[in-house]
Design a protein around this motif. Structure first.
Motif, PDB file in Angstrom:
ATOM      1  N   MET B 131       0.832  -1.206   0.000  1.00 59.53           N
ATOM      2  CA  MET B 131       0.000   0.000   0.000  1.00 59.53           C
ATOM      3  C   MET B 131       0.866   1.254   0.000  1.00 59.53           C
ATOM      4  SD  MET B 131      -3.467  -0.445   0.612  1.00 59.53           S
ATOM      5  CE  MET B 131      -3.814   0.918   1.705  1.00 59.53           C
ATOM      6  N   LEU B 134      -0.465   4.783  -1.076  1.00 57.83           N
ATOM      7  CA  LEU B 134      -1.619   5.398  -0.420  1.00 57.83           C
ATOM      8  C   LEU B 134      -1.304   5.889   0.990  1.00 57.83           C
ATOM      9  CD1 LEU B 134      -4.272   2.827  -1.616  1.00 57.83           C
ATOM     10  CD2 LEU B 134      -3.764   5.051  -2.572  1.00 57.83           C
ATOM     11  N   ILE B 142     -10.068   5.407   0.740  1.00 59.51           N
ATOM     12  CA  ILE B 142      -9.575   4.169   0.136  1.00 59.51           C
ATOM     13  C   ILE B 142     -10.688   3.118   0.161  1.00 59.51           C
ATOM     14  CG2 ILE B 142      -7.150   4.596   0.657  1.00 59.51           C
ATOM     15  CD1 ILE B 142      -7.387   2.865   3.086  1.00 59.51           C
ATOM     16  N   GLN B 146      -8.669  -2.092   0.639  1.00 59.86           N
ATOM     17  CA  GLN B 146      -7.480  -1.354   1.093  1.00 59.86           C
ATOM     18  C   GLN B 146      -7.562  -1.057   2.586  1.00 59.86           C
ATOM     19  OE1 GLN B 146      -7.956   1.775  -1.737  1.00 59.86           O
ATOM     20  NE2 GLN B 146      -6.415   0.947  -3.138  1.00 59.86           N
ATOM     21  N   GLN B 147      -8.788  -0.723   3.055  1.00 60.65           N
ATOM     22  CA  GLN B 147      -8.978  -0.486   4.488  1.00 60.65           C
ATOM     23  C   GLN B 147      -8.601  -1.736   5.269  1.00 60.65           C
ATOM     24  OE1 GLN B 147     -12.860   1.001   5.435  1.00 60.65           O
ATOM     25  NE2 GLN B 147     -12.672   2.738   4.067  1.00 60.65           N
ATOM     26  N   ARG B 149      -6.431  -3.965   4.445  1.00 68.53           N
ATOM     27  CA  ARG B 149      -4.975  -4.090   4.502  1.00 68.53           C
ATOM     28  C   ARG B 149      -4.373  -3.140   5.527  1.00 68.53           C
ATOM     29  NH1 ARG B 149      -2.666  -6.074  -0.393  1.00 68.53           N
ATOM     30  NH2 ARG B 149      -4.272  -7.192  -1.522  1.00 68.53           N
TER      31      ARG B 149
END
Lengths: 319, 364
Positions: B131, B134, B142, B146-147, B149
């Motif tokens: 990531m 970001l 996101i 992604q959250q 991760r």
């Protein structure tokens, strides 16, 4: 001919469709205005109108018998911060006014901070109760609103005066030998204002705490944050809108408070509200009163502007 | 390492919520030992107590009875911020007022690590969960995956002794969930941290875990490796909850020591090992997985006979629902292989054969 006829007919239907859309749009706009008319009229009659009158009065000449002479003058505005010495006519700062301004801001800020200190745990307590009992707690918070302001203020006087409950109790227990002078002090004024305005702090704080996701608090604890760190790094940043709204709601009416400083502060500790009242009463200086009112309004507007800019920046950051 | 204490040990733990009439026993005298570097899954339907057990290990709840040991030390009385354990929450619980990097660095910062170390670890974690780009985004900017991760990186950053994962994949769509399952397995391997994973999804549990504890109504019913749980379910609940199972009643007709013979509903007798309490004449329940049953011609040697009621095509395999003479329906799954299709149609009479080791006698 037949073909062009069809074409123009087709074109005609296009135009009428667009026209219909435009007409619909116009009707929608009219409906919106009609729906908001009651609010707009109320605002115009009850708020903007009177404000304009006050603004106009602040530029007129005072009538020593009360009211105004319809003659343009900037004397009143001049007198808000400056004054002529009665003996030699030299210009001086209007110390009395400035100190009252300063006292008002100081006491209002003090009240706001106190309200935050008392209101924050209260709101947190209510927000963490089971849903069924929260409404009861909120209801209890609003009870003081049911009683007349003057009566509540006299009730505070009964508590803190020299022969009042607090002093009698302390004397009886033997902690003090002589009553503590609490009446007619800045402390008394702040106590009174705190009592009166505390719900205005608790309610917006509660509103933002209720929305707080308490799993974030758990996440904080899970990531080694102590209780104080969770409060400082997680809870306070997330309920900031509530803190700001509550502070504004307490600060602004405190700044204009009039009954509380009058009753609890005696004659000595004037606040802006009392100074303005004085001009319309014994002072017989309506233009000065009007100018002072407008000054108060400006202070409030600046405070609000700071608030709006702060929250909008925050809103943008939150996406 | 082999002599080291277990990563987590729960001893006779009970948790009761409420009191009096509204009392709920969420955990009932549960004991479990979770080894070092293990991917351990608590599996069960909602309300079985798996999340309560996780919250007890994290420290969000205190046990009503029993003790919880972390690497041999009693932690039941410690608040969550004093336990070297981190959690990945079901809804991620990322701090919305902080950036991705600030979220990941939070735990280390609270531990009082120096700024440079925090920065380095955050960068390493961002690499681990892929990531890096970001880093400075707000968590609201996101996607859900992604959250997920970031939540994982945040929980791993302080290098906890044990990582707790509370149904972390349930909010993701199917494809993403598949990817994350492999990803989680990879991270557990790379970090060497003990993972305790809570889920109600049996497929997730089977594909990811070293060992699984199947829970129901506040009890642990069986602990074992995925194939143990799948192939040798201890009781009816486990057999039913994990995968698809046919339950077939049989009668014990002969017994010599541990060995015996049981009679299937069709009247066919087969040899099978028996539990000590199953005497001649007693009834037992067999659990048989659908893919362990073979469809054969009805006139040959068969264990059971029936009529095809329904055929469902699944792509990789085809499921046949076969109605037995006794009225019971048996599910049979056959893998679709080229050149292997026997043309069976609804209404055809078929025979079923079952390998003896595929018949699992359940405890009652």
């Amino acid at each position: 001919m037949a073909i062009s006829g069809t074409q123009s007919q087709r074109g005609g239907t296009h135009v009428s469709a667009a026209e219909a859309a435009a007409a619909f749009e116009r009707r929608e706009t009219r409906t919106r205005w009609l729906l908001s008319a009651p609010a707009l009229i109320t605002l115009a009659v009850a708020s903007i109108g009177p404000l304009l009158i006050v603004l106009v009065y602040s530029f007129l000449q005072k009538n020593p018998n009360g009211g105004v002479f319809w003659q343009f003058s900037t004397d009143a505005w001049f007198n808000v911060i400056l004054q002529r010495d009665i003996f030699d006519d030299t210009l001086q700062f209007a110390d009395a006014h400035l100190s009252i301004f300063w006292r008002s801001v100081k006491l209002s800020m003090g009240t706001t901070v106190l309200a935050l200190i008392f209101g924050f745990p209260t709101a947190y307590f209510i927000a963490t109760r089971p849903e069924r009992t929260r409404e009861l707690w909120l209801f209890l918070i609003t009870i003081p609103f049911w009683t007349n302001l003057l009566i509540r203020t006299f009730a505070i006087q009964e508590v803190i005066r020299n022969e009042g409950i607090v002093n009698s109790l302390l004397l009886w227990v033997g902690i003090i030998d002589a009553p503590i002078q609490m009446m007619f002090t800045d402390f008394a004024i702040m106590m009174g204002m705190l009592y009166v305005f505390l719900p205005l702090m608790v309610l917006p704080l509660y509103a933002s705490m209720e929305k707080l996701d308490f799993r974030l608090v758990e996440a904080g604890y899970d990531l080694y944050a102590t209780r104080l760190q969770v409060l400082r790094r997680v809870i306070i940043p997330l309920v900031k809108p509530g803190i700001i709204a509550g502070s504004i709601l307490v600060f602004i009416p405190s700044l204009g408070a009039y009954v509380t400083p009058r009753v609890l502060g005696g004659g000595k500790s004037l606040m802006l509200g009392n100074l303005i009242e004085l001009q319309f009463g014994q002072g017989r200086n309506w233009p000065l009163g009007a100018a002072l009112s407008m000054t108060l309004l400006c202070i409030v507007m600046v405070a609000l502007l700071v608030y709006v800019r702060k929250t909008s920046r925050q809103g943008g950051a939150h996406g | 390492m082999s002599t080291a204490a277990a990563a987590v040990e729960a001893k006779n733990v009970s948790k009761i919520f409420g009191a009096g009439v509204g009392e709920v026993r969420a955990l009932d005298n549960v004991s479990v030992t979770i080894r070092q570097n293990e991917f351990f899954t608590l599996l069960g339907p909602s309300g079985c107590g798996k999340t309560t057990l996780l919250r007890l290990i994290a420290g969000f709840e205190m046990p009503t009875e029993g003790s919880i040991l972390l690497e041999g030390e009693e932690v039941a009385h410690l608040p969550p911020f004093k336990r070297p354990v981190n959690t990945v929450f079901q809804n991620y619980a990322l701090f919305p007022h902080m950036s991705v990097a600030e979220n990941i660095g939070f735990g280390l910062e609270m531990l009082g690590k120096p700024k440079t170390e925090v920065q380095q670890t955050v960068d390493a974690m961002l690499r681990l969960v892929r990531m890096e780009e970001l880093k400075h985004r707000k968590t609201s900017q996101i996607s859900g995956g992604q959250q997920q991760r970031v939540a994982l990186a945040r929980a791993l950053a302080p290098r906890p002794k044990v990582l707790l994962l509370d149904e972390p994949l349930s909010a993701l769509d199917y494809k993403l969930r598949k990817d994350m399952q492999l990803e989680l397995k990879r991270m557990q391997h790379e970090t060497g941290i003990t993972f305790i994973f809570v889920t109600h999804d049996q497929e997730e549990a089977l594909t990811m875990s070293d060992r699984i504890a199947v829970m129901s109504q506040g009890n642990i019913l069986q602990i074992g490796s995925p194939d143990e749980i799948y192939e040798r379910p201890a009781d009816r609940f486990v057999a039913d909850f994990i995968g698809e199972t046919n339950f077939i009643e049989a009668e014990v007709i002969e017994r010599i020591g541990e060995d015996g013979r049981i009679r299937l509903p069709s009247g066919v007798a087969v040899s099978h090992k028996l539990a000590s309490n199953a005497g001649v004449g007693s009834r037992v329940t067999l659990a048989i997985r659908p893919e362990r049953i073979d469809l054969v011609r009805a006139d040959g040697e068969t264990h059971l006979k029936g009529k095809v009621d329904n055929i469902v095509y699944f792509g990789t395999d085809t499921t046949f629902h076969v109605g037995l003479d006794s009225g019971q329906s048996v599910t049979v799954r056959v893998q679709n292989r080229r050149g292997h299709q026997e043309i069976l149609q609804v209404g055809d009479v078929v025979g079923l054969t079952i390998a003896p080791e595929a018949m699992q006698i359940l405890r009652d």
